[in-house]
Design a protein around this motif. Structure first.
Motif, mmCIF file in Angstrom:
data_model
loop_
_atom_site.group_PDB
_atom_site.id
_atom_site.type_symbol
_atom_site.label_atom_id
_atom_site.label_comp_id
_atom_site.label_asym_id
_atom_site.label_seq_id
_atom_site.Cartn_x
_atom_site.Cartn_y
_atom_site.Cartn_z
ATOM 1 N N GLU A 118 0.816 -1.221 0.000
ATOM 2 C CA GLU A 118 0.000 0.000 0.000
ATOM 3 C C GLU A 118 0.851 1.273 0.000
ATOM 4 O OE1 GLU A 118 -2.954 -0.007 3.063
ATOM 5 O OE2 GLU A 118 -4.441 -0.971 1.759
ATOM 6 N N PRO A 119 1.871 1.378 0.872
ATOM 7 C CA PRO A 119 2.700 2.592 0.844
ATOM 8 C C PRO A 119 3.391 2.801 -0.500
ATOM 9 C CG PRO A 119 3.069 1.395 2.884
ATOM 10 C CD PRO A 119 2.243 0.506 2.008
ATOM 11 N N GLN A 122 0.873 4.157 -2.932
ATOM 12 C CA GLN A 122 0.546 5.531 -2.585
ATOM 13 C C GLN A 122 1.667 6.486 -2.984
ATOM 14 O OE1 GLN A 122 -2.152 6.933 -1.421
ATOM 15 N NE2 GLN A 122 -3.408 5.182 -0.809
ATOM 16 N N ARG A 123 2.895 6.152 -2.621
ATOM 17 C CA ARG A 123 4.016 7.063 -2.840
ATOM 18 C C ARG A 123 4.367 7.215 -4.319
ATOM 19 N NH1 ARG A 123 7.613 4.614 2.157
ATOM 20 N NH2 ARG A 123 6.059 5.085 3.782
ATOM 21 N N GLY A 125 2.062 7.249 -6.622
ATOM 22 C CA GLY A 125 0.898 7.824 -7.270
ATOM 23 C C GLY A 125 0.073 6.836 -8.059
ATOM 24 N N ALA A 127 -1.958 4.344 -6.469
ATOM 25 C CA ALA A 127 -3.136 3.879 -5.736
ATOM 26 C C ALA A 127 -4.417 4.504 -6.271
ATOM 27 C CB ALA A 127 -2.975 4.201 -4.250
ATOM 28 N N GLN A 128 -4.325 5.778 -6.685
ATOM 29 C CA GLN A 128 -5.501 6.469 -7.187
ATOM 30 C C GLN A 128 -5.903 5.977 -8.571
ATOM 31 O OE1 GLN A 128 -2.639 7.720 -6.224
ATOM 32 N NE2 GLN A 128 -2.902 9.386 -4.730
#
Length: 223
Positions: A118-119, A122-123, A125, A127-128
């Motif tokens: 997950e990190p 997210q980091r 870009g 995940a979106q």
């Protein structure tokens, strides 16, 4: 059946995460006054997870207390260094953009625990943009069992036959095939020198991420 989604394995397929693994191993060796190991010594066994990387880098008995201490230290250090140097493979950004332009769904099905996956998503870009992230935490049996792929297809409300799963390990191909998806094996990932993706039984084998564009074109044109 029309192709509706492309799902990726994470390490060695969607992302080159090896630099962060290598950095953690080198830091652990430096802390013990040991010389650096060649990068390929870590890369060659990334698909085997923390256990393989620790054993291969420290020549320690995996049944020993020393090994378990090293493994836990590796995981703790990696938690803080899991998205420092990890990047999309060259060409993969274009692949994702083309998938999105074609209004296909894409997501990630990985054997990487969610606390790391997950990190990273997210980091970077991602995940979106990703429709889903399936990790071992979400299932009772990881790849090569079909359960992660079946869960992904169920969450997307898609027939597995309309999904292409891309991976750099035999376990990926076995999981996809058992779940009923189409499969693509990659040669550019963390392939052990003695392994051969051509023997995994995938529907197609590719040399680089951009080769996926031709695969997608053929799949969409045949619909």
């Amino acid at each position: 059946m029309r192709l509706c989604a492309v799902l990726f394995d994470m390490d060695g397929t969607l992302l080159d995460t090896a630099p962060d693994f290598v950095a953690v191993i080198q830091a652990m060796r430096e802390a013990r006054g040991l010389p650096r190991v060649p990068e390929h010594q870590v890369r060659d066994v990334v698909s085997g997870g923390a256990r393989a990387m620790v054993v291969n880098s420290f020549e320690v008995d995996p049944l020993s207390d020393e090994f378990e201490a090293l493994r836990l230290e590796f995981l703790d250090r990696y938690q803080d260094h899991c998205a420092v140097e990890s990047r999309l493979y060259d060409g993969m950004e274009r692949v994702l953009a083309e998938i999105e332009r074609a209004r296909l769904i894409w997501g990630v099905v990985t054997n990487k625990p969610v606390r790391f996956a997950e990190p990273i998503m997210q980091r970077l870009g991602l995940a979106q943009r990703s429709a889903l992230l399936v990790c071992p935490d979400h299932v009772t049996r990881s790849k090569p069992d079909p359960e992660p792929m079946i869960l992904a297809c169920r969450q997307l409300a898609l027939d597995p036959a309309s999904v292409l799963f891309v991976g750099d390990d035999l376990r990926d191909i076995e999981s996809g095939r058992a779940a009923g998806t189409r499969t693509a094996a990659v040669r550019y990932g963390y392939i052990h020198p003695q392994d051969n993706p051509n023997s995994w039984g995938a529907d197609v084998v590719i040399d680089q991420p951009l080769d996926l564009l031709d695969v997608l074109d053929r799949a969409l044109c045949s619909c």
